[in-house]
Scaffold this active site. Sequence first.
Site, PDB file in Angstrom:
ATOM      1  N   HIS A 179      33.840  38.996  44.167  1.00 41.42           N
ATOM      2  CA  HIS A 179      35.346  38.536  43.703  1.00 41.42           C
ATOM      3  C   HIS A 179      34.976  37.215  43.124  1.00 41.42           C
ATOM      4  O   HIS A 179      35.561  36.644  43.872  1.00 41.42           O
ATOM      5  CB  HIS A 179      35.830  38.610  44.467  1.00 41.42           C
ATOM      6  CG  HIS A 179      36.755  40.243  45.737  1.00 41.42           C
ATOM      7  ND1 HIS A 179      36.229  40.974  46.749  1.00 41.42           N
ATOM      8  CD2 HIS A 179      37.417  40.442  45.574  1.00 41.42           C
ATOM      9  CE1 HIS A 179      36.888  41.996  46.549  1.00 41.42           C
ATOM     10  NE2 HIS A 179      37.498  42.184  45.267  1.00 41.42           N
ATOM     11  N   ASP A 223      42.508  38.802  41.684  1.00 42.78           N
ATOM     12  CA  ASP A 223      41.841  37.961  42.922  1.00 42.78           C
ATOM     13  C   ASP A 223      42.260  36.663  43.261  1.00 42.78           C
ATOM     14  O   ASP A 223      40.830  36.523  43.671  1.00 42.78           O
ATOM     15  CB  ASP A 223      41.283  38.942  43.231  1.00 42.78           C
ATOM     16  CG  ASP A 223      40.650  40.533  43.385  1.00 42.78           C
ATOM     17  OD1 ASP A 223      41.900  40.729  44.185  1.00 42.78           O
ATOM     18  OD2 ASP A 223      39.808  41.544  43.199  1.00 42.78           O
TER      19      ASP A 223
END
Length: 398
Positions: A179, A223
């Site tokens: 991420h 994200d």
Amino acid sequence: LSGGQKGFISFVVKPTFDALVAFSNAVLSTEGSSSEGLKSTIVNIVDNIGFWKQVDAEVPADDLSKMCLPSDLPVGALMGKDKAEHFRAFNSSLVGTPTPNVTYGYMADMNGDELVDFEFDLNEIIKIEGCNGTMKHLANRLALRYGFVSSSPGSMCSQDTFDKFLGAVNAGYDANPYHNSLHAVDVMMTANCYLEHSGVVGESASGWSRSRYALMIASLVHDVGHPARMNPFMINTKQPLTLPYAGVSGVLEAMHADRFTQLLSQFDIFEGLGNDKAAMREEVVGLVLATDLSKQGEIMGLWNSKRLDDESKTTKVAGWDLDVNSDLGDRSLFLKMVIKAADVSNPAKALPVYLSWTSRILEEFYLQGDEERSMGLTVTAMPQCDRNTPALSGGQKG
């Protein structure tokens, strides 16, 4: 590697994990050496780096921030806890603040169709632009393609505002194995590819340029600030990062959406939209929140309710009771499906790309499992977060 230091480092890539250790413990030497030929040197290193050969190379230390881990780095199941810490330290040294003054020369002559190719190779751009330059470079390429950014009337915002926003978004991503800012870029490119080849977008239809821009921005920020941990862990351990969003299942998605609104207050990337700014903000927030996997059943239920048994009943989208050009509710649902599909699209990519991202997400799972064990908690079993009992094949089903 900060403070304007100049010099060279030397490292050896051995057929073991020592490649990362050597990089992260690199020692500066020969201060003041020339950086002539830097770009070709970096490209050659990235092209040749691997665990099957030894490589000796010199790289100017003040430009290491433009480099990035090779796409086929065998992390994940091959990585133990100590090695994981080396990985995090190494990645942190390379992925940090935005690279200033990134030029857009590379791909300037590229065929526009390559930008919307599902097999587009993100790693080829990383080799040239580096981890920090990739987001700015590719977002600008798409903005140029669709006329989002310019000083002309009708554009979404100015170039200066857009670039500052991209720099802040990129800096907002931590150096996680999966991420990170490169995942955001991958989702942006894939989502746009899905939209381009969907066959249902009426470019002349009202608002499609705005919706395409919303999808692009939502992909980039979906994200931002991710801590490399999952929602249940954040909730059960009452992590300070997500405590302000207690009461919702998708605490991380709520945090990402909040980070976006904070960035928007600093960089008005909707400055050209006039009275439509608020609606645009809500559209982006809705797309970010849709990436919450706990909403999968709800969104899929709405999507499946639009399926038609008799395809001849509609002339809108074959087989579906959808009108994405005139019905804004249908368009919103369609865009949510696009960003959700792009967010989990890795298994649909070429095998080397798929395995690269799989290794990265596995390492994040294992890092969470390590922390759970250190806290005396039961290690999460679905997905498998225990590096001592890896179950790669089982985790790829469904």
